[in-house]
Structures are given as structure tokens and as C-alpha cells.
Design an enzyme around this catalytic site. Structure first.
Site, short mmCIF file in Angstrom:
data_model
loop_
_atom_site.label_atom_id
_atom_site.label_comp_id
_atom_site.label_asym_id
_atom_site.label_seq_id
_atom_site.Cartn_x
_atom_site.Cartn_y
_atom_site.Cartn_z
N GLY A 1 1.00 -1.31 0.10
CA GLY A 1 -0.05 0.12 0.01
C GLY A 1 0.66 1.22 0.04
O GLY A 1 1.82 1.22 0.21
N ILE B 1 0.51 0.13 13.43
CA ILE B 1 0.35 1.69 13.36
C ILE B 1 -0.96 2.11 13.20
O ILE B 1 -1.62 2.99 13.43
CB ILE B 1 1.21 2.03 12.10
CG1 ILE B 1 2.82 1.31 12.04
CG2 ILE B 1 1.40 3.61 12.09
CD1 ILE B 1 3.42 1.81 13.39
N THR B 2 -1.90 1.22 12.51
CA THR B 2 -3.26 1.71 11.84
C THR B 2 -3.98 2.10 13.08
O THR B 2 -4.17 1.86 14.24
CB THR B 2 -4.01 0.24 11.52
OG1 THR B 2 -3.22 -0.53 10.68
CG2 THR B 2 -5.34 0.49 11.00
N GLU B 3 -4.80 3.36 12.60
CA GLU B 3 -5.66 4.01 13.48
C GLU B 3 -7.05 3.81 13.18
O GLU B 3 -7.36 3.71 12.02
CB GLU B 3 -5.33 5.71 13.48
CG GLU B 3 -6.35 6.37 14.14
CD GLU B 3 -6.12 8.02 14.00
OE1 GLU B 3 -5.06 8.49 13.52
OE2 GLU B 3 -6.79 8.62 14.62
N GLU C 1 -1.93 10.80 28.85
CA GLU C 1 -3.00 12.03 28.54
C GLU C 1 -4.15 11.57 29.34
O GLU C 1 -4.26 10.08 29.97
CB GLU C 1 -3.15 11.97 27.23
CG GLU C 1 -3.73 10.60 26.30
CD GLU C 1 -3.73 10.51 24.70
OE1 GLU C 1 -2.90 11.43 24.12
OE2 GLU C 1 -4.52 9.80 24.24
N LYS D 1 -0.26 -11.21 -3.28
CA LYS D 1 0.77 -10.63 -4.16
C LYS D 1 2.02 -11.41 -3.77
O LYS D 1 3.13 -10.94 -3.85
CB LYS D 1 1.08 -9.08 -3.83
CG LYS D 1 -0.07 -8.36 -4.61
CD LYS D 1 0.33 -6.83 -4.54
CE LYS D 1 -0.79 -6.13 -4.93
NZ LYS D 1 -0.97 -4.66 -4.69
N HIS E 1 -7.78 11.10 20.20
CA HIS E 1 -7.85 9.59 20.19
C HIS E 1 -8.88 9.21 20.92
O HIS E 1 -9.61 9.47 21.71
CB HIS E 1 -6.40 9.60 21.41
CG HIS E 1 -5.23 9.50 20.80
ND1 HIS E 1 -4.25 10.10 21.57
CD2 HIS E 1 -4.74 9.69 19.39
CE1 HIS E 1 -3.17 10.40 20.88
NE2 HIS E 1 -3.30 10.21 19.61
#
Lengths: 386, 295
Positions: free
Chosen positions: B18, B96-98, B214, B43, B252
Site C-alpha cells: 500500500g 500503526i493503524t488508527e 494523557e 501478491k 484519540h
């Protein structure tokens, strides 16, 4: 995403959660007909996305269909102020007309995520009608908690533990045992983040029903639930926040006068904190994200400036993936489009920072460069005072 | 020294082909990370930017000896990708995906827990995080490599750009980093502050730790409790969201003050009670660390 009470109840009843009979309407005449169908007596409940409606006159008992009509007429269009709406209140667009039930007991039942365990937990208490937070603060031992695993479902023994702790017996015990797993199934299968029944009603004949129902859903899972996504009521949301969401921007309007544009949620929160430390008040939270393009930046800037309270704008970018030149181009384009009557303080750091600074400098716009975080916050707060 | 990743790490990238996957895989390789394989179902058997691509993670592991994975798969499929990497025996997985649905993460965590009981534990970092980097050795993720510098400060954070900010301050003060970990901003994630602290405690190359938290959840309070009881190295902390209003999700998915819990004030109080140096301004993270170390 939040939904109205009538929508939450419609979803819950699909999963076999018992709810009172009722229909939603935005028409007083229709409210009268619904009340007739319900046997005359009915409860008229204002449909807004905030709790505490009873305290503001948003829940009324009609003793006959004519009164249902009158109460509905009075309630529709009314600006309902509750402890949760803030002083500005919410305009009532629809009412739920429900059967009036006799009340034996009012309990609390809710499901939400236990973040520490990474699993949902069902919570119950005998103090229906009270906020669960209030119960937790006063007497934490009054809350019954059962951690549940979506893969395993709710075991009958878990429901029995809660039912006995709530003091359910006889008919209400049997009804409770089917109510709880149904509620859990609804929570899991709709990707809810909250399913709260407060109060959970026990009638004198031993029926157990959701007298009120609140459901929130995981925004990230809405792609699996197009029917729930369609229930979003934009009238309940801040217009600027709705506008921002169209461009994939995370924007939350606040009460201050320093507009903030930042990349990354953590840095955006930290920037608001800095503004406050420098003696100012942030006008918003805005995260343009890690991979924003010029158009998104332009829209972000426009949305910040649409807030009439904003007296200065602070742009704080630490470009990791985000390139500073793209931010700069977006800002320049936005200012060219809208004009600019207030000071803008810019702190750029990271990828292509020199190119970004050059673009801003050569635009001949009135932009104040800042050096580092603290300097940026101080300059933007000072700028609101000139 | 460092924790979890270093020169010996052999990275495979799920979602390599990607746009994002390609861009960041190459940036990691340029930094010096051994990027040995890509996985894109359908692939397999091709080469992408010189990196061999496989249909499945287990094939990639078997053929290349990959022992870490970086995931760039879209949110609806990312939970599954984590599961696939764990099943194939990949030891360190940085997702990493959000935007992964919370229920998917609940399932993934249950699966990992089950697996950990039987086999070698899997270290899942994230999701919704910048990744993990051991400066000068191995970068897995989307953080800008150039702001880092090898050294002895461990950094743990729930946020991305705020981590870069802290790292940049440290580097400017010549305080290099042992390993920097973004644990992610989601309500259900793989690695906690405590997991990182435990590893930093054992790492002789880590002298002190920066902890960036946070609002939302209880992770910082739990970390404070651990530090008070078990952690013997200096800690400097910052909590973002001191001005955040209750009930609103601040970007977030996990950054929300709900039911009066998860406020910045509570977290700061808990951390200070544990003897941690908490800075009120994020601009003071680096300088406070220098003070604490007496340099």
C-alpha cells in the site's frame, strides 16, 4: 456516536431487551392518537441527546390523550435546559410517547468497557435514577460488577449473581435473567461503547423493562452498522464540529479565544494546556492529523476562523510525516480566500521546515513566527490582548 | 542497550504494497532497519522495492526469519493482521493503524492472552501508535528518525507527535534515547506503561525514563503505582489534556474523561505521589530531565 432514547430502545428491542410500548412523533395530534392506542395514560418524553431531562421539564405524565396533545405541543420546539446540556439548552424536535407503567423498584444496569481488563463489564446497582458516578463516589460497594467476554457470552451464573445482588425474586428474577444477556448481546453485536439502562424498571407484576435507555456506539465500527450510522442526528451536534468531520478533521469547540491548529491529538491537547499556562483560554481542539493535505489545512483554518470568539490563531506543527510546506500552503490559501483580521502565530518544526517558513514569509501575510512551544503559546495569548 | 528491538531485528511489513506501507517501510530501511519481507495476500512471490512479498505471515517468517512486524493494514482488517502475526510466532508486532474497532481489539487481546499462556509471549505495540525505535539501530514505525539520538533515556508515550516533541527536546540537550515506544491512543492496546517500565528497569542501558500520558483510562495511575513499588530509575512525566472538557473524545479514541475518571489532575496527583517529576508544560520535558540527572 450517540443516539436518541427512542432509537436506543428500537435497537435494544431487536435483541429481546424488554422496553415499554411507545412511539416517537413530532406532531401533537399524533401524540394524542398514540396515547389512545396506549390506553389513554402516557408519558411524554423529550428526545434530546442529554440526560437529566426530567429536571428540566422534559418528561411529563399525561393522564389522557388530550393532555398528551397539550404536553407534546408545549414540549416541541422548547429549549430544554438540563444539568447536562449546559445553559444554552437543546431544542426539542421529537417526543417519545410511552405507556405509563406502575413502578415497584428502579434499578441501574449498564455495560461499558473495562479498559484495564480490555473486556466489557456489566455494572448494576439498586439506586436506579441516580448517576452511576454518583453511586460510585458515595458508596463504591453498592455497585455490582461483572466482567464479560464477548467471545463466551454472558453465562447464566453471571446473570444470577447480579439478579440476586439486586434483590430480584420470583417473576422479576426470571425476567431479569433474560434481560441481562439480551442487553449484553445488543452491546456486543452493535459495537456499542455504552449501553445504560437507568432506571431499569421492576413493575408490581414483576416485569423488568428499560424505562430509559442510553447507547453510544464506536465510531470506528460504524462501517459495519449502516442502519445505526443513519441514526446520527446532526441537529444535536455543534455545526462547526459537523463541518470539520466532513473533512476528516478532529475539531472540538471550546469557550476560549485562542484558536489552535495542531497535528496529532496528544500535541493538540498539550498545546491547549500551554495556552492555558500562558494565561489564555483555547477556543478549540483541532487535530489536522498526520497526513493532512493542503485542502484539509485550508478547511481547518476556515473552521477555526468561523468561531466568532477567536481573537488569535496558534498553529503548532511538529512535522513527522506531515510536511511543513503543505501546512504553510494551506494556511496561505485559506487566508487568501477568507481574508485575515486577527493575528496568527506559527510554530513549525520538522520535515521541510525551511520551505514552510519561506512560503509563509513570502506570502506577505501578517504572521508571527514563534520559536518553540512556550514562545508560541505566549505570543498567541499576548496577541488576543492587543 | 535497548529494549525489544535492535540491530538483530528482522522486520516484515504487513500491508507493504500500500501507499503508506511502502513509504514507511522504505523510510525504516533507509534508517538502517533490516526490512526482510512484506505480506500482502494475493501478491506473494513478487518483489516490491526489492523486498520479497509473501501471501501469509507464516510463509514470510519461514522464508526470511522475520521476528518483528509492522502493520499498515486498513482498520477493518488490522485486528486480523495482528492475530496472523502472533499465530506465526512474530515476537514484536507494531500496529500503526488508527481506527480499529474496539471490539476487534478486545478479541485480539483475548487471543493473545490465550496464546501467551501456551507459547512465547507476543509483544504487541499499539495500535494507533507511531511505533518503536532504538536510535541508531532499528526504527519500526512512522516517527521521523533524524530527531533521535542514541543514548540512555527511555521514552514511553500514548501520543505520536507529542513524543516527537519530547524526543526533540532531549536530543537538543544531548540526552540520547535508549528506546522510544509509542503505546498508542486507543482504549484497548497491547503494551502498557508498566510493560515498558518493567523492561526499562531490566535494561542496563536505560538510565531514566520519560513518561507521556494523557486523559482517559487509568493507565497512568497504574504506572504510578508500579513506579512507587518497583521502579528504581528517575522518571519525568507529562500528562496532556489538563484543559480538556469531560465527556469529549479528544482525537484519540482513548482520550476521554468519563464518569469523572481519567482527569489530568488525578493522574498528575498519582504520579507525584509516586515520586515522579511531573512537568506542567510540555516545553519543560527535556530541561526537567536534565535537572533530574544533575547535568
Amino acid at each position: 456516536m450517540k443516539v436518541h432514547e427512542y432509537q436506543a430502545k428500537a435497537i435494544l428491542s431487536r435483541y429481546g431487551v424488554a422496553v415499554p410500548r411507545g412511539e416517537v412523533t413530532d406532531n401533537p395530534g399524533e401524540a394524542r392518537e398514540i396515547a389512545k392506542r396506549l390506553g389513554g395514560r402516557a408519558v411524554i418524553k423529550a428526545q434530546i441527546h442529554a440526560g437529566g431531562r426530567g429536571k428540566g421539564g422534559g418528561v411529563r405524565l399525561a393522564k389522557d390523550p388530550e393532555e398528551a396533545l397539550a404536553l407534546t405541543r408545549a414540549m416541541l420546539g422548547m429549549n430544554l435546559v438540563t444539568p447536562q446540556t449546559g445553559p444554552s439548552g437543546r431544542v426539542v424536535q421529537k417526543v417519545l410517547v410511552e405507556e405509563a407503567l406502575d413502578i415497584d423498584r428502579e434499578l441501574y444496569l449498564g455495560i461499558t468497557l473495562d479498559r484495564t481488563r480490555g473486556l466489557p463489564a456489566m455494572m448494576a446497582s439498586r439506586s436506579g435514577g441516580m448517576e452511576i458516578e454518583e453511586v460510585a463516589a458515595k458508596d463504591p460497594s453498592a455497585i455490582i460488577r461483572e466482567v464479560l467476554d464477548p467471545a463466551l457470552g454472558m453465562f447464566p451464573f453471571q446473570a444470577r449473581k447480579i439478579a440476586f445482588a439486586l434483590g430480584l425474586a420470583g417473576e422479576s428474577y426470571r425476567k431479569g435473567l433474560s434481560f441481562m444477556p439480551a442487553l449484553f448481546r445488543a452491546y456486543v453485536e452493535t459495537d456499542a461503547t455504552l449501553a445504560e439502562i437507568n432506571p431499569l424498571l421492576v413493575t408490581r407484576s414483576g416485569d423488568v423493562l428499560a424505562l430509559d435507555a442510553k447507547m453510544n456506539f464506536d465510531d470506528n465500527a460504524l462501517f459495519r452498522h449502516p442502519d445505526i450510522k443513519d441514526m446520527r442526528d446532526l441537529a444535536e451536534e455543534d455545526p462547526l464540529e459537523v463541518e470539520a468531520s466532513k473533512y476528516g478533521l478532529n475539531y472540538i469547540k471550546l469557550d476560549g479565544n485562542v484558536g489552535c491548529m495542531v497535528n496529532g491529538a496528544g500535541l493538540a491537547m498539550a498545546t491547549m494546556d500551554l495556552v492555558k499556562l500562558a494565561g489564555g483560554e483555547p477556543a478549540n481542539f483541532l487535530d489536522v492529523g498526520g497526513g493532512a493535505n493542503e485542502e484539509q489545512v485550508q478547511n481547518a483554518f476556515r473552521i477555526i476562523l468561523s468561531d466568532r470568539n477567536v481573537r488569535a490563531v496558534l498553529i503548532n506543527i511538529f512535522g513527522g510525516i506531515m510536511r511543513c510546506d503543505i501546512i504553510a500552503k494551506g494556511v496561505v490559501a485559506a487566508v487568501r480566500e477568507m481574508g485575515l483580521s486577527i493575528p496568527v502565530v506559527v510554530r513549525l518544526e520538522g520535515t521541510n521546515v525551511d520551505e514552510g517558513k519561506r512560503i509563509l514569509r513570502e506570502s506577505n501575510l501578517k504572521i508571527t513566527p514563534a520559536d518553540g512551544l512556550a514562545d508560541a503559546a505566549r505570543k498567541s495569548v499576548e496577541a488576543t490582548r492587543t | 542497550m535497548s529494549i525489544w528491538v535492535g540491530r538483530e531485528t528482522r522486520l516484515l511489513v504487513q500491508g507493504l504494497t500500500g501507499r503508506e506501507g511502502t513509504f514507511h517501510a522504505l523510510a525504516c530501511r533507509d534508517y538502517g532497519t533490516q526490512v526482510v519481507a512484506g505480506v500482502t495476500p494475493g501478491k506473494g512471490g513478487t518483489l516490491h522495492e526489492g523486498i520479497p512479498v509473501f501471501h501469509t505471515v507464516s510463509q514470510a517468517v519461514k522464508e526470511t526469519g522475520a521476528n518483528a512486524s509492522m502493520i499498515f493494514v486498513p482498520p477493518a482488517l488490522a485486528g486480523d493482521a495482528i492475530g496472523e502475526a502472533a499465530e506465526a510466532g512474530v515476537g514484536v508486532i507494531a500496529c500503526i493503524t488508527e481506527g480499529i474497532p474496539t471490539n476487534d481489539m478486545v478479541r485480539v487481546r483475548a487471543y493473545l492472552a490465550q496464546r501467551d499462556a501456551a507459547e512465547t509471549p507476543v509483544r504487541l505495540i499499539g495500535p494507533n501508535c507511531p511505533g518503536i525505535i532504538t536510535p541508531g539501530q532499528c526504527k519500526i514505525g512512522i516517527m521521523p528518525g533524524r530527531i533521535h539520538r542514541p543514548g540512555s533515556i527511555g521514552v514511553i508515550s500514548r501520543s505520536g507527535t507529542l513524543t516527537y516533541e519530547a524526543v526533540d527536546q532531549l536530543t537538543r540537550l544531548e540526552l540520547g534515547q535508549s528506546t522510544v515506544i509509542g503505546i498508542g491512543g486507543d482504549p484497548v492496546n497491547g503494551t502498557s506503561f508498566i510493560d515498558c517500565l518493567r523492561a526499562f528497569q531490566e535494561d542496563p542501558g536505560t538510565e531514566a525514563v520519560v513518561l507521556i500520558g494523557e486523559i482517559g483510562g487509568m493507565a497512568e495511575e497504574e504506572a504510578a503505582c508500579f513506579v512507587a513499588g518497583h521502579f528504581r530509575k528517575p522518571v519525568v512525566a507529562f500528562i496532556a489534556g489538563q484543559t480538556a472538557p469531560p465527556g469529549r473524545r479528544m482525537g484519540h479514541a482513548g482520550a476521554i474523561i468519563a464518569g469523572g475518571r481519567g482527569t489530568a489532575a488525578d493522574k498528575v496527583k498519582a504520579l507525584e505521589a509516586a515520586g515522579i517529576a511531573v512537568v506542567r508544560s510540555p516545553a519543560d520535558i527535556g530541561s526537567r530531565m536534565r535537572e533530574v540527572l544533575g547535568r
